[in-house]
Design a protein around this motif. Structure first.
Motif, PDB file in Angstrom:
ATOM      1  N   GLU A   1     -67.415  48.047  -3.904  1.00  0.00           N
ATOM      2  CA  GLU A   1     -67.620  48.835  -2.694  1.00  0.00           C
ATOM      3  C   GLU A   1     -69.040  48.591  -2.218  1.00  0.00           C
ATOM      4  O   GLU A   1     -69.998  48.741  -2.989  1.00  0.00           O
ATOM      5  N   GLY A   2     -69.194  48.202  -0.973  1.00  0.00           N
ATOM      6  CA  GLY A   2     -70.520  47.894  -0.464  1.00  0.00           C
ATOM      7  C   GLY A   2     -70.510  47.676   1.033  1.00  0.00           C
ATOM      8  O   GLY A   2     -69.466  47.593   1.666  1.00  0.00           O
ATOM      9  N   ASP A   3     -71.705  47.565   1.596  1.00  0.00           N
ATOM     10  CA  ASP A   3     -71.916  47.514   3.036  1.00  0.00           C
ATOM     11  C   ASP A   3     -72.278  46.090   3.458  1.00  0.00           C
ATOM     12  O   ASP A   3     -73.188  45.482   2.886  1.00  0.00           O
ATOM     13  N   ALA A   4     -71.604  45.574   4.480  1.00  0.00           N
ATOM     14  CA  ALA A   4     -71.880  44.218   4.965  1.00  0.00           C
ATOM     15  C   ALA A   4     -73.295  44.081   5.504  1.00  0.00           C
ATOM     16  O   ALA A   4     -73.820  42.964   5.579  1.00  0.00           O
ATOM     17  N   GLU A   5     -73.913  45.196   5.878  1.00  0.00           N
ATOM     18  CA  GLU A   5     -75.276  45.149   6.394  1.00  0.00           C
ATOM     19  C   GLU A   5     -76.331  45.155   5.288  1.00  0.00           C
ATOM     20  O   GLU A   5     -77.514  44.953   5.554  1.00  0.00           O
TER      21      GLU A   5
ATOM     22  N   VAL B   1     -69.398  29.794  -0.708  1.00  0.00           N
ATOM     23  CA  VAL B   1     -68.654  30.063   0.526  1.00  0.00           C
ATOM     24  C   VAL B   1     -68.621  31.571   0.748  1.00  0.00           C
ATOM     25  O   VAL B   1     -68.305  32.332  -0.167  1.00  0.00           O
ATOM     26  N   VAL B   2     -68.959  31.984   1.955  1.00  0.00           N
ATOM     27  CA  VAL B   2     -68.915  33.397   2.342  1.00  0.00           C
ATOM     28  C   VAL B   2     -67.895  33.545   3.464  1.00  0.00           C
ATOM     29  O   VAL B   2     -68.008  32.878   4.495  1.00  0.00           O
ATOM     30  N   LEU B   3     -66.906  34.410   3.258  1.00  0.00           N
ATOM     31  CA  LEU B   3     -65.783  34.551   4.179  1.00  0.00           C
ATOM     32  C   LEU B   3     -65.749  35.934   4.810  1.00  0.00           C
ATOM     33  O   LEU B   3     -66.224  36.905   4.230  1.00  0.00           O
ATOM     34  N   SER B   4     -65.125  36.021   5.974  1.00  0.00           N
ATOM     35  CA  SER B   4     -64.749  37.320   6.526  1.00  0.00           C
ATOM     36  C   SER B   4     -63.713  37.112   7.622  1.00  0.00           C
ATOM     37  O   SER B   4     -63.931  36.330   8.546  1.00  0.00           O
ATOM     38  N   MET B   5     -62.592  37.798   7.495  1.00  0.00           N
ATOM     39  CA  MET B   5     -61.539  37.733   8.520  1.00  0.00           C
ATOM     40  C   MET B   5     -61.379  39.107   9.156  1.00  0.00           C
ATOM     41  O   MET B   5     -60.972  40.067   8.489  1.00  0.00           O
ATOM     42  N   PHE B   6     -61.721  39.196  10.439  1.00  0.00           N
ATOM     43  CA  PHE B   6     -61.575  40.436  11.204  1.00  0.00           C
ATOM     44  C   PHE B   6     -62.235  41.604  10.475  1.00  0.00           C
ATOM     45  O   PHE B   6     -61.721  42.713  10.466  1.00  0.00           O
ATOM     46  N   GLY B   7     -63.372  41.330   9.858  1.00  0.00           N
ATOM     47  CA  GLY B   7     -64.030  42.323   9.031  1.00  0.00           C
ATOM     48  C   GLY B   7     -65.444  42.636   9.475  1.00  0.00           C
ATOM     49  O   GLY B   7     -65.708  43.696  10.038  1.00  0.00           O
ATOM     50  N   VAL B   8     -66.381  41.708   9.230  1.00  0.00           N
ATOM     51  CA  VAL B   8     -67.788  41.999   9.522  1.00  0.00           C
ATOM     52  C   VAL B   8     -68.030  42.222  11.009  1.00  0.00           C
ATOM     53  O   VAL B   8     -69.032  42.826  11.391  1.00  0.00           O
ATOM     54  N   MET B   9     -67.120  41.793  11.847  1.00  0.00           N
ATOM     55  CA  MET B   9     -67.290  41.983  13.285  1.00  0.00           C
ATOM     56  C   MET B   9     -67.334  43.464  13.669  1.00  0.00           C
ATOM     57  O   MET B   9     -67.815  43.816  14.744  1.00  0.00           O
ATOM     58  N   PHE B  10     -66.865  44.341  12.779  1.00  0.00           N
ATOM     59  CA  PHE B  10     -66.824  45.768  13.086  1.00  0.00           C
ATOM     60  C   PHE B  10     -68.032  46.537  12.549  1.00  0.00           C
ATOM     61  O   PHE B  10     -68.117  47.752  12.727  1.00  0.00           O
ATOM     62  N   ALA B  11     -68.961  45.859  11.895  1.00  0.00           N
ATOM     63  CA  ALA B  11     -70.186  46.524  11.450  1.00  0.00           C
ATOM     64  C   ALA B  11     -71.078  46.791  12.661  1.00  0.00           C
ATOM     65  O   ALA B  11     -71.111  45.998  13.603  1.00  0.00           O
TER      66      ALA B  11
ATOM     67  N   PRO C   1     -74.934  43.839  14.138  1.00  0.00           N
ATOM     68  CA  PRO C   1     -74.575  42.436  13.886  1.00  0.00           C
ATOM     69  C   PRO C   1     -75.733  41.567  13.435  1.00  0.00           C
ATOM     70  O   PRO C   1     -75.538  40.606  12.687  1.00  0.00           O
ATOM     71  N   GLU C   2     -76.954  41.904  13.862  1.00  0.00           N
ATOM     72  CA  GLU C   2     -78.095  41.087  13.453  1.00  0.00           C
ATOM     73  C   GLU C   2     -78.323  41.204  11.947  1.00  0.00           C
ATOM     74  O   GLU C   2     -78.691  40.218  11.286  1.00  0.00           O
ATOM     75  N   LEU C   3     -78.089  42.393  11.381  1.00  0.00           N
ATOM     76  CA  LEU C   3     -78.217  42.560   9.934  1.00  0.00           C
ATOM     77  C   LEU C   3     -77.081  41.855   9.200  1.00  0.00           C
ATOM     78  O   LEU C   3     -77.290  41.249   8.149  1.00  0.00           O
ATOM     79  N   VAL C   4     -75.884  41.947   9.738  1.00  0.00           N
ATOM     80  CA  VAL C   4     -74.736  41.271   9.132  1.00  0.00           C
ATOM     81  C   VAL C   4     -74.970  39.771   9.061  1.00  0.00           C
ATOM     82  O   VAL C   4     -74.781  39.134   8.017  1.00  0.00           O
TER      83      VAL C   4
END
Length: 274
Positions: A99-103, A114-124, A127-130
């Protein structure tokens, strides 16, 4: 504590509650084949260290683990992490879920290939921190692979439809900006030596018609669930939102009267870490 900080903490709490509402696993299952395709296009080699950010119930993490990658998934919603762990255990797959925060990812610099995200980090909300965190935890020469809904695709239109009835938070940029090619290139900036962007389609498939699909999403998809909840005091407004969503699903349905097949465009972003 300043009011700005208090307001932002409140926003973060609401966002977390949104993704814990309903049962996202049932929504994710409807486009799972497209998630598998996304991972397969990466041609992961056994032993590749993979991080799935905002992993949900494991739509990307599990196929990566099946390919022999050393997988870690992280998500802000604890209930989704629990489901991802259960799914991995049920298949006998080796994958860790936190459990953790994308930011503010809880991993050291350059920890992953490899770092992945599908329809995920876009909702943080920041965005500059992500973007900075995705780059930070990826090793130089590694890849960042994102799937982001586009503003003009079906899901983009669905969010815009909801926004006409329930205005989104004013203290965060639209998640759909991650589906704008120029914005993505700007956000990843000099942290990426190469960025490849492709527009792709992913399918939602349900064995029932559009009206039932809207009700399904109302119950199980956090953002839709919360939108209807925000209008709970006004039956007329709820009915108007439902009618607009039913119209959108019906107009885009390529299935039969008793099934729903809708395709939605997303931006596939593959960036090489500088």
């Amino acid at each position: 504590m300043s009011s700005a900080i208090t307001d932002f903490e409140s926003l973060k709490a609401r966002l977390k509650a949104t993704w814990m509402a309903g049962d996202f696993a049932l929504i994710a299952r409807s486009y799972e084949p497209g998630a598998v395709d996304f991972v397969q296009r990466l041609n992961l080699e056994p032993g590749t260290r993979v991080l799935d950010v905002a992993c949900g119930t494991g739509n990307l993490a599990l196929p990566a683990a099946r390919a022999g990658a050393v997988v870690t998934g992280v998500d802000i919603a604890g209930n989704l992490i629990q489901q991802a762990r259960y799914r991995a255990e049920a298949e006998g797959l080796s994958a860790e879920f936190d459990e953790g925060d994308a930011e503010q990812l809880p991993y050291a610099d350059a920890s992953f290939d490899v770092v992945l995200s599908m329809f995920g980090v876009m909702f943080a909300p920041r965005p500059e921190l992500v973007a900075a965190e995705l780059l930070r935890v990826c090793r130089p020469g590694g890849r960042i692979a994102l799937a982001n809904w586009t503003p003009g695709g079906f899901v983009g239109k669905m969010f815009k439809t909801i926004a006409t009835h329930v205005p989104p938070p004013t203290n965060m940029p639209s998640p759909l900006k991650w589906g704008d090619e120029e914005v993505v290139r700007e956000r990843l900036g000099t942290g990426a030596s190469e960025i490849s962007i492709t527009r792709r389609l992913i399918s939602f498939d349900f064995a029932f018609g559009p009206e039932e699909v809207v009700e399904f999403w109302r119950v199980y998809y956090g953002p839709t669930n919360r939108a209807f909840e925000a209008l709970a005091a006004d039956n007329y407004k709820q009915a108007a939102l439902r009618a607009d969503l039913e119209r959108l699903w019906s107009e885009n349905n390529e299935g039969t009267n008793s099934s729903t097949h809708v395709q939605s465009e997303y931006l596939q972003v593959i960036a090489t870490r500088s």
